[in-house]
Structure formats: C-alpha cells, structure tokens
Design a protein around this motif. Structure first.
Motif, mmCIF file in Angstrom:
data_model
loop_
_atom_site.group_PDB
_atom_site.id
_atom_site.type_symbol
_atom_site.label_atom_id
_atom_site.label_comp_id
_atom_site.label_asym_id
_atom_site.label_seq_id
_atom_site.Cartn_x
_atom_site.Cartn_y
_atom_site.Cartn_z
ATOM 1 N N SER A 59 -2.135 -4.073 1.739
ATOM 2 C CA SER A 59 -3.016 -3.958 0.572
ATOM 3 C C SER A 59 -4.441 -3.583 0.948
ATOM 4 N N GLN A 60 -4.837 -3.804 2.226
ATOM 5 C CA GLN A 60 -6.183 -3.413 2.670
ATOM 6 C C GLN A 60 -6.241 -1.974 3.168
ATOM 7 N N GLY A 61 -5.076 -1.382 3.467
ATOM 8 C CA GLY A 61 -5.052 -0.005 3.956
ATOM 9 C C GLY A 61 -4.767 0.122 5.432
ATOM 10 N N TYR A 62 -4.438 -0.983 6.101
ATOM 11 C CA TYR A 62 -4.086 -0.932 7.525
ATOM 12 C C TYR A 62 -2.621 -0.531 7.678
ATOM 13 N N GLY A 63 -2.321 0.243 8.731
ATOM 14 C CA GLY A 63 -0.973 0.712 8.969
ATOM 15 C C GLY A 63 -0.147 -0.273 9.777
ATOM 16 N N LYS A 64 1.145 -0.397 9.435
ATOM 17 C CA LYS A 64 2.051 -1.296 10.147
ATOM 18 C C LYS A 64 3.388 -0.600 10.386
ATOM 19 N N LEU A 65 3.911 -0.730 11.596
ATOM 20 C CA LEU A 65 5.213 -0.156 11.915
ATOM 21 C C LEU A 65 6.332 -0.982 11.291
ATOM 22 N N VAL A 66 7.364 -0.287 10.804
ATOM 23 C CA VAL A 66 8.534 -0.942 10.235
ATOM 24 C C VAL A 66 9.769 -0.185 10.715
ATOM 25 N N ASP A 67 10.941 -0.743 10.507
ATOM 26 C CA ASP A 67 12.222 -0.128 10.859
ATOM 27 C C ASP A 67 12.391 -0.030 12.376
ATOM 28 N N PHE A 68 12.990 -1.062 12.955
ATOM 29 C CA PHE A 68 13.158 -1.144 14.394
ATOM 30 C C PHE A 68 14.615 -0.940 14.808
ATOM 31 N N GLY A 69 15.351 -0.147 14.013
ATOM 32 C CA GLY A 69 16.764 0.075 14.302
ATOM 33 C C GLY A 69 17.016 0.792 15.612
ATOM 34 N N PHE A 70 16.050 1.601 16.082
ATOM 35 C CA PHE A 70 16.217 2.316 17.345
ATOM 36 C C PHE A 70 15.428 1.676 18.485
ATOM 37 N N ALA A 71 14.688 0.614 18.208
ATOM 38 C CA ALA A 71 13.904 -0.044 19.254
ATOM 39 C C ALA A 71 14.838 -0.721 20.253
ATOM 40 N N LYS A 72 14.410 -0.758 21.505
ATOM 41 C CA LYS A 72 15.262 -1.346 22.547
ATOM 42 C C LYS A 72 14.403 -1.940 23.648
ATOM 43 N N ASN A 89 0.378 -9.058 -6.393
ATOM 44 C CA ASN A 89 1.420 -9.056 -5.369
ATOM 45 C C ASN A 89 2.780 -8.604 -5.910
ATOM 46 N N SER A 90 2.812 -8.145 -7.153
ATOM 47 C CA SER A 90 4.040 -7.562 -7.708
ATOM 48 C C SER A 90 3.831 -6.100 -8.125
ATOM 49 N N ASP A 91 2.688 -5.532 -7.707
ATOM 50 C CA ASP A 91 2.349 -4.151 -8.065
ATOM 51 C C ASP A 91 3.080 -3.178 -7.135
ATOM 52 N N THR A 92 3.931 -2.328 -7.683
ATOM 53 C CA THR A 92 4.687 -1.360 -6.877
ATOM 54 C C THR A 92 4.294 0.083 -7.189
ATOM 55 N N THR A 93 3.118 0.286 -7.773
ATOM 56 C CA THR A 93 2.710 1.629 -8.187
ATOM 57 C C THR A 93 2.442 2.556 -7.009
ATOM 58 N N ASN A 94 2.294 2.021 -5.807
ATOM 59 C CA ASN A 94 2.079 2.877 -4.634
ATOM 60 C C ASN A 94 3.392 3.378 -4.034
ATOM 61 N N PHE A 95 4.513 3.040 -4.663
ATOM 62 C CA PHE A 95 5.816 3.514 -4.222
ATOM 63 C C PHE A 95 6.409 4.424 -5.292
ATOM 64 N N GLY A 126 0.809 -1.222 0.000
ATOM 65 C CA GLY A 126 0.000 0.000 0.000
ATOM 66 C C GLY A 126 0.833 1.259 0.000
ATOM 67 N N GLY A 127 2.144 1.125 0.232
ATOM 68 C CA GLY A 127 3.030 2.280 0.205
ATOM 69 C C GLY A 127 3.276 2.867 1.587
ATOM 70 N N ILE A 179 -8.206 4.939 3.827
ATOM 71 C CA ILE A 179 -7.443 4.914 2.577
ATOM 72 C C ILE A 179 -7.299 3.460 2.146
ATOM 73 N N VAL A 180 -7.842 3.125 1.010
ATOM 74 C CA VAL A 180 -7.717 1.764 0.483
ATOM 75 C C VAL A 180 -6.856 1.826 -0.772
ATOM 76 N N PRO A 181 -5.603 1.422 -0.679
ATOM 77 C CA PRO A 181 -4.710 1.518 -1.838
ATOM 78 C C PRO A 181 -5.123 0.560 -2.946
ATOM 79 N N HIS A 182 -4.850 0.965 -4.160
ATOM 80 C CA HIS A 182 -5.149 0.113 -5.313
ATOM 81 C C HIS A 182 -3.947 -0.789 -5.571
ATOM 82 N N VAL A 183 -4.089 -2.067 -5.265
ATOM 83 C CA VAL A 183 -3.017 -3.038 -5.466
ATOM 84 C C VAL A 183 -3.537 -4.117 -6.406
ATOM 85 N N ARG A 184 -3.024 -4.148 -7.616
ATOM 86 C CA ARG A 184 -3.551 -5.051 -8.646
ATOM 87 C C ARG A 184 -3.039 -6.477 -8.492
#
Length: 547
Positions: free
Chosen positions: A370-383, A519-525, A319-320, A512-517
């Motif tokens: 792809s459904q529009g739910y938010g997810k945290l990424v990048d845990f380089g500073f997590a402790k 599992n190889s669609d990268t148009t949201n990036f 979803g980007g 926000i529901v992203p358009h994902v055609r």
C-alpha cells in the motif's frame, strides 16, 4: 570453435585443446612470420581451456611430435570435480570446529570458499607468544607443538601437541586484537598444511561472531508471529474479492473471522500440479516462503490442504502488480526503474545469502504494497542450492532464461543476475530484449547474446552499461558474481546517490504510491469474473501430506 593440428599429413580435430609437448619440436608463426620454436615440456593453447578465443598463432610440427592434449569440457569437468572434492574436505574439517557447529551448511560453504591453504616447514613458527594476530588456523595435514613461556620468564615449555583437525587462534575472529598466549611450531618432517581464516573474511562470510546469537533471537520472534496463525482453519476464512487468476487456480482477497486484517489466499488445483509434475516445486515454495523474513518478499503465514486444493495464506499487497502498472504506462523512467530494481536487489540479496536462487524474476512477480514498495512473490521455481553449488533444472519464463539454463550447463545465483538485467530493460522500454514467436525462437535469440540487441535512446548510458554487465554470456563475468556479490551491483554508477539505507528503513519515498482506500480495496487489480471452472477431481495420493 575447433582447431586443426597438422603433423606430417595427419590431421587431429580437437575442441579448443591445450597442448603440452612431450617429444619432438614445433614451430610457432604468426601471419607467416616466424616467432619461435618449442620442444619437450613446453605448453601452448592454454587460453582456450579458459574461454572461447581465436588462435593468435600457428603451430607446426618440425619433427615427429607427441603431444598431450586436453579440451575445454574435459578441463572444466576436472576443475569442477577437484573444486567440489576440496570444498567437501574443508567443510568436513569445519564441522569439527566447535565455534562453527552452529552455522548452517551454506555458511560453512562460504567459509570454505574464503579459507586459504598455507604450508609450513618443520620448525617454522606459525604464531609467536605475545604477538597480535587476526587469523585462525585449522591443521589440515601434519602436527604442531604448542609451547608457552611462564609468566615469570624462563624457557618455553611444551604444553600440547596438535594434529589434523585441531585448531587455534579462534579468539582473533571476534574483533579483539588479543595477544597470542602461546607459540605454535610446525613439528613434522614432511611439513604441515593449515587452513587459515582471517577476521575480515570470517566477518564477510558469516556476518560476524554474533550472527548465530541474533539468528536464534530472530527465530524465536518469528515463531511467536507464526503462532498467531496456528489456530486458523479453512472455515474461518471468507472471500472478499478476486486478486488474480491463472492455470494453477485463483488468488482471493480474504478475511479471517475475528480479525480486521485482510490476507491473500492462493489456491492451487492439486490435479493441475500433478499433471504438470510440479509437486517438488510447490513443496519447495512452501518451505522457502515460510522461512523468509524480508521486507521485500511477500510473507507466507500458513498453508492448508483438502482433497482438491492446496491453499497458501499470504500477506496482501494491495498496490497491485508492477506488470499491470507497466502495461498501463508503457514504460518507466530511470528513477522509477531504479527504485523497483533496488527492491528486487534487496530481495535477491536476502535469498542468495540463504543459498536460494529465485529463477522467476519478471514484472508479474513483483507486487506493490500500500506504500508503493515492491515485494517478490511466487517462489515455485526457487531452489536452495547453497554457495558454490549448481542446479540443472530447466525452468523460468522464456524471455528471462539465462543462456546456461538453455544449454543445460548447470546454473547458480548468476542466473538471477541475468534476469535482473532483463527486468531493467523491460521496465525501461516496456518489453524484454529477447522475444520470439515461440519459446525455441526466443532461446535462439538469447544465445546470440545481449551485444546483438540495439538499445533504445531512452536507456541512459549508465543503465545500458549495467544491463550489459548483468547479461554477460559467461555467468562468472556477470556483475554481482564477484567477491562482493550484489554489493557490486549496488555500487554501480547507475545507482550513484541512491539512498539504500532509506530503502531498507522504508523512509525513501516510492516513485509510485498506489491509492488504497481500505484493506479491502482491490481497485489496483484487474477485474475477474466469478469462478466458473468445473470442480477439480479429488487427489488422495498423499504427496501433499506435509503441506
């Protein structure tokens, strides 16, 4: 703020002191008006050791006077040490209790926070046979006699003697109102001290008596899922497209031979990691993400390494980035901001319950599936710091750093609450509240506080109220830091009517529901050019052998 204490021509400069008079007499006045006099063993200025406040009265020595004085930093250092020593003693006792031995250290720290010390005089009944109770007791000091009345009646008989480290009443924590089957009586001339833990506090701290049973079941499921990726090797992976580029390396959308599903492969230059001294952060990121099982956190399936790169095989969220959507829209409305703030709260709730502080909250680190739910990424500073602990590492994005991190006072989970308020402000307006031409100027603006920020009219009253409560200068005053934790944030008026259950079950429609055609669609990036960077040199130091 500094205060002056004057005594017969002598001036003492102290940092927010708290005084106790040991000899002599002082006069207290306010606005020139006499209030009272104080002598030996009287105290004044006690509010100053708790928080920065203006003196409300003037104190003047009437005779030669001796005072004991303690300033705020010294008081706080003593309180911190006392608290840490007390907690360590309690956790040590909890380790000896059989029913607690399967709990992780962070849960024991939570239990230590909610137990209470109770004193009993010699001969006091702590529990009586036949009474219904909901409290468990651990003897911290002294001894007790256990007596029991036979079923046929008659006088109670001594059946046992309990001492320090022994415990009783643990059966009352499982939710059943069982009657006590014996008397427990204090039997020490100096009295005894018990740590008491009631059922409600136990359930709140641990999630219930079956928590370790369900945890073992979940762990076995997780191991089964992880085994699906154990046989994957780097040559089995082929690149489909690029999802992101940074100083660390690239994130590629990839396929694995023989599988239809796509994944994200994050590759990190070992040379860059070593040059920026991020080795410890990278190893921590791997450990935390591999152990995380939350619908609002991007999954890490497995890792690889070679002489030049580290690789992380991640869940692909097509979803980007939320930041990209925010950039294109300019800002979000109240409902959209509420939904993605709620996604972050669910992720932080999961992390904080595991004793992990995130420390890098910003729109760039929130991906949409792809459904529009938010997810945290990048845990380089997590402790992982566990409950009741602090850390002193200076890290984070300048605009999102909490004041206590800048001042190097030590920080804990409340730093994430501060960042949550900054995130809300940026999502609602398009830019964070604290910005400067360079990091140092940004830090100076942050230290002036949220009260100095003018809120745009588009931020509703309830949203502004929540942001200000999250961004209190004092970490302990922030919304979310109190007994109920993040539940207090969920109950704020800004979230009135929000369907938390629907969010958890993923039945709530995202704004926000992203358009994902596919599992190889990268148009949201964004589009990225092919990798033209020079191949990094080999790093054979071996620091990443456990990656």
């Amino acid at each position: 703020m500094c205060s002056l204490y004057r005594s017969f021509g002598c001036v003492y400069l102290l940092l927010e002191p708290y005084w106790k008079c040991t000899h002599g007499k002082v006069e207290v006045t306010k606005d020139g008006k006499f209030l009272t006099t104080m002598g030996k063993c009287k105290v004044f200025g006690e509010l100053a050791i708790l928080y920065n406040c203006t003196r409300t009265a003037t104190v003047k020595a009437l005779t030669n006077t001796k005072l004991w004085a303690i300033d705020r930093p010294c008081f706080q250092a003593i309180m911190m040490k006392t608290s840490l020593v007390r907690q360590a003693e309690i956790v040590d006792l909890l380790h000896k209790v059989q029913i607690f031995q399967h709990f992780p250290e962070e849960t024991l720290n939570k239990i230590a926070d909610v137990v209470e010390e109770t004193y009993y005089d010699d001969g006091d009944y702590i529990v009586r046979q036949g009474a219904v109770g909901d409290t468990m007791y651990i003897i911290q000091k002294g001894k007790c006699h256990v007596t029991q009345r036979p079923g046929s009646g008659g006088s109670p008989r001594l059946t046992n003697t309990l001492k320090k480290g022994d415990y009783f009443g643990q059966g009352s924590l499982d939710g059943r109102d069982e009657k006590r089957d014996a008397n427990v009586i204090a039997a020490d001339k100096e009295g005894i001290v018990c740590l008491t833990l009631d059922r409600d506090s136990f359930l709140q701290a641990t999630g219930g008596p079956d928590s370790f049973i369900s945890k073992s079941v979940d762990d076995s499921k997780n191991k089964k899922v992880d085994s699906e990726f154990a046989d994957i090797r780097l040559p089995d992976i082929s690149v489909v497209a690029t999802l992101g580029v940074g100083g660390f390396g690239r994130v590629e959308l990839v396929r694995v031979n023989g599988r239809n599903q796509t994944y994200a492969l994050k590759q990190l230059k070992k040379k860059h990691i070593v040059e920026t001294r991020q080795q410890e952060h990278i190893m921590s990121e791997k450990k935390i993400m591999l152990e995380s099982r939350c619908n609002f956190i991007v999954r890490l399936y497995r890792t690889f390494s070679d002489s030049k790169y580290l690789y992380m095989l991640l869940e692909a969220c097509l979803g980007g980035e939320l930041w990209t959507i925010l950039r294109d829209k300019g800002s979000f409305d109240d409902g959209t901001t509420r939904f993605y703030t709620a996604c972050v709260i669910e992720a932080l709730s999961y992390l904080h319950n595991k004793g992990i502080v995130y420390r890098d909250l910003k729109p760039e680190n929130i991906l949409l599936d792809s459904q529009g739910y938010g997810k945290l990424v990048d845990f380089g500073f997590a402790k992982k710091i566990n409950q009741g602990r602090k850390t002193w590492t200076f890290c984070g994005t300048p605009e999102y750093v909490a004041p206590e991190i800048i001042l190097n006072k030590g920080h804990d989970f409340s730093a994430d609450y501060w960042s949550l308020g900054i995130l809300m402000f940026e999502l609602l307006t398009g830019s964070p509240p604290f910005t400067g031409s360079d990091p140092m100027k940004t830090y100076n603006i942050i230290l002036k506080g949220m009260d100095m920020i003018e809120f745009p009219r588009k931020i509703t009253r309830n949203a502004a109220n929540m942001i200000k409560k999250l961004c209190k200068d004092n970490p302990t005053e922030r919304l979310g830091y109190q007994k109920n934790g993040l539940k207090d944030i969920q109950k704020h008026k800004w979230f009135d009517g929000f369907n938390w259950e629907g969010l958890k079950k993923r039945t709530l429609a995202p704004p926000i529901v992203p358009h994902v055609r596919s599992n190889s669609d990268t148009t949201n990036f964004d589009d990225y050019p092919p990798d033209t960077d020079p191949v990094p040199p080999d790093d054979m130091s071996g620091w990443d052998k456990d990656f």
